[in-house]
Design an enzyme around this catalytic site. Structure first.
Site: not given
Ligand code: NAD
Length: 489
Positions: A183, A219-221, A259, A293, A392
């Protein structure tokens, strides 16, 4: 085959490309704000079908036991991506806003090539290990340790390095024998949907082994984390979402591999070449507009050389313009969305409110009214307790913080809820290595060393996550351990 024909992508469920139950949603070019096209928008019923398909492919086929088939399929996917690499490059630049220069590295070609590591690891992995004969409780017994796939993996990924993160999950999870429902983030659906097209057209993956479910609805995730048919969730994203995924997974005691975010420190010791160190720190925070990140976003320098460090980093960052990602010279492209740009601007406003100053940048670049750009920005005059030092930002923003010696530098580096990465610069290698050893983070660069590679484990301490992606450790995240005890008489 041309990818994404007709400007529309499909779901890929149980070996078939299909429409989404919730219709479609638009995907944008963040540099131009133009709509590139639409992606299939999955609803809960689509996710239910995808989980059922993955469950059945795991339970009712020999996928998890047929290493030869798995290795062949992962190599076929790699080859298919390589054959379409120029189309994928243009897609990555337009949908992610990734600078062209970075697509030959971690934004595209690196992770595609690294699929070889997953296939090779599965091929050479010691799946069974003889623990030898013993007589526990007086009963002669031959013991074998077997490593087996965890089962159905739900992979949830962000938008900033979509190929890197999608493939660093799919490659090892599939090569290890799991089936997967991916997803991806709603901001970059096409980078994931193309995988469905390539798998359908160019590989022998059996139906249900890989499922790609794009959706505008977070929410689908979340359904993946809650569903009892899913054995493991592999999540990359923000710490706040990771917390929610972990709590959703608790009801079924799923394996939850996270991660998450970072606020990594770049520590400059007082014997270091400050010119080189501050220049590198300024340059690296501008890459992909700081949307990484593990980028170091706190520059921690000797107090006696604070002004000098600010001047050097500002000269570097001031010379880097946020600009057109299609230009091969650009390193700082747009942010992914208006929401992210406004969020970064909010952090810049908070820096001013707390008494900080901008040594360069501070807002949107002049003359760029279209596209989600923020100027490379250097913040001076604040300590490690400021909001911009603790949270962040995910933009091209660096905060310079003064330290009073090695112990204080270590204290500042570790005074963070995060522990993802870090850098130490110093002329004496033993002293620099000693400081690096005291920083609680999953990856550390000493004097410019590069930790990113297919065989190198990557991940976080503290609230930056648990577990490791990439390397053999990243492969083993997707394995269970079974002890088989056979009576020896
Ligand atoms: P996000 O947490 O908003 O979303 C990530 C994913 O989670 C998306 O696919 C989103 O649709 C899904 N999602 C959102 N709410 C959810 C829920 N309640 N349940 C399940 N899935 C849900 O993050 P983003 O804005 O897409 O990405 C940026 C963030 O990702 C930054 O905090 C960055 O540091 C982190 N990041 C971490 C790494 C790592 O390896 N540590 C790598 C890249 C990015």
């Amino acid at each position: 085959m041309a990818l994404l024909a007709g400007g529309k992508s499909a779901l890929y469920i149980d070996g078939k490309l299909s429409d989404g139950g919730a219709g479609t949603f638009a995907t944008l070019n963040p540099a131009t704000e133009e709509v590139l096209g639409v992606a299939a928008d999955a609803d809960a019923t689509d996710m239910d079908r995808a989980i059922a398909a993955a469950r059945s492919a795991f339970d009712d086929t020999d996928w998890s036991r047929n290493t030869e088939l798995r290795v062949r399929c992962v190599r076929q996917l790699r080859e298919a991506m390589q054959q379409h690499i120029e189309e994928l490059r243009e897609l990555t630049i337009s949908e992610v806003g990734a600078p062209r220069m970075l697509t030959s590295m971690a934004q595209l070609e690196g992770p595609v090539n690294d699929l070889a590591f997953a296939a090779d690891t599965a091929e050479s992995y010691p799946w069974r290990q003889d623990l030898g004969q013993a007589a526990p409780m007086g009963i002669p017994t031959k013991r074998t340790i077997a490593r087996e796939a965890v089962g159905v993996v739900g992979a949830i990924t962000p938008w900033n390095f979509p190929h890197q993160i999608n493939l660093a999950k799919l490659g090892p999870a599939l090569a290890a024998g799991n089936t997967v429902v991916l997803k991806p983030a709603p901001d970059t659906p096409w980078c994931a949907a193309v995988l469905g097209e390539l798998i359908a057209e160019h590989t022998d993956f059996p139906p249900g082994v890989v499922n790609i479910v794009t959706s505008s609805d977070h929410g689908v995730g979340a359904l993946l984390a809650k569903d009892p048919r899913v054995d493991m969730v592999s999540f990359t994203g923000s710490t706040a979402t990771g917390r929610s995924v972990m709590s959703d997974g608790a009801a079924t005691i799923k394996r939850v591999f996270l991660e998450l975010g970072g606020k990594s420190a770049f520590v400059v010791l007082d014997d270091a070449d400050l010119g080189a160190a501050a220049g590198v720190a300024g340059f690296s925070v501008c890459m992909h507009a700081g949307q990484g990140c593990a980028i170091t976003t706190r520059l921690v320098v000797p107090r006696s050389r604070y002004d000098e460090a600010v001047a050097i980093a500002a000269a570097t960052m001031g010379g880097i313009r946020a600009g057109d990602p299609t230009n091969p010279k650009t390193i700082c492209g747009p942010l992914i969305s208006a929401r992210q740009r406004d969020r970064v601007q909010g952090y810049l406003d908070s820096a001013v409110a707390e008494g900080g100053t901008f040594a360069c940048g501070g807002g949107r670049p002049e003359g760029r009214d279209v596209g989600f750009f923020i100027e490379p920005t250097l913040i001076a005059g604040l300590g490690n307790e400021a909001k911009v030092s603790r949270e962040e930002i995910f933009g091209p923003v660096l905060t310079v913080i003064a330290h009073d010696g090695d112990d204080d530098a270590v204290r500042i580096a570790n005074d963070s809820p995060y522990g993802l990465s870090g850098t130490v610069y110093g002329a004496d290698p033993d002293r620099a290595a000693g400081v690096a050893a005291r920083i609680r983070a999953g990856t550390i660069n000493v004097n410019g060393g590069v930790w990113y590679s297919a065989d190198a484990p990557f991940g976080g301490y503290k609230q930056s996550g648990n577990g490791r992606e990439m390397g053999v450790a990243g492969f083993e995240e997707y394995l269970e351990t079974k002890l088989v005890a056979t009576a020896a008489n």
